[in-house]
Design a protein around this motif. Structure first.
Motif, short mmCIF file in Angstrom:
data_model
loop_
_atom_site.label_atom_id
_atom_site.label_comp_id
_atom_site.label_asym_id
_atom_site.label_seq_id
_atom_site.Cartn_x
_atom_site.Cartn_y
_atom_site.Cartn_z
N ASP A 21 43.75 43.70 35.01
CA ASP A 21 44.17 42.49 35.80
C ASP A 21 45.38 41.97 35.07
O ASP A 21 46.54 41.63 35.64
CB ASP A 21 43.27 41.42 35.84
CG ASP A 21 42.39 41.49 36.97
OD1 ASP A 21 42.49 42.28 38.02
OD2 ASP A 21 40.96 41.08 36.93
N GLU A 53 45.52 49.02 41.69
CA GLU A 53 44.62 48.00 42.44
C GLU A 53 43.59 48.71 43.13
O GLU A 53 42.67 48.33 43.76
CB GLU A 53 45.78 47.47 43.67
CG GLU A 53 46.68 46.43 43.09
CD GLU A 53 47.92 46.02 43.80
OE1 GLU A 53 48.24 46.70 44.90
OE2 GLU A 53 48.43 45.13 43.31
N ASP A 57 37.61 48.43 36.97
CA ASP A 57 37.90 47.97 35.61
C ASP A 57 37.48 49.17 34.71
O ASP A 57 38.09 49.62 33.84
CB ASP A 57 37.40 46.84 35.43
CG ASP A 57 38.08 45.65 35.89
OD1 ASP A 57 39.22 45.76 35.99
OD2 ASP A 57 37.45 44.53 36.06
#
Length: 71
Positions: A21, A53, A57
């Motif tokens: 992020d 995107e 993670d």
């Protein structure tokens, strides 16, 4: 697994604050400062953002670890 080419890995190394992020945020901020003659960097940044995107993670950390080992 999503793969990044060498140019994309270099861009990631320059802007990566340590999280997916955070990297997305930093790249978007950098895009705002680009001038009209920096089309190649804009395209490269869009490519990296699109891949980031789409990944999780966990996938990001795998890529980040691999990239850091290559440096």
């Amino acid at each position: 697994m999503i793969r990044f080419n060498t140019e994309e890995q270099n861009l990631i190394c320059l802007y990566d604050p340590g999280s997916r992020d955070g990297l997305i945020y930093e790249l978007r901020e950098m895009q705002k400062a680009l001038t009209h003659d920096e089309d190649d960097l804009e395209a490269l940044t869009r490519s990296v953002l699109k891949k980031l995107e789409r990944m999780t993670d966990v996938e990001y950390f795998e890529v980040a670890m691999y990239t850091n080992l290559q440096a």
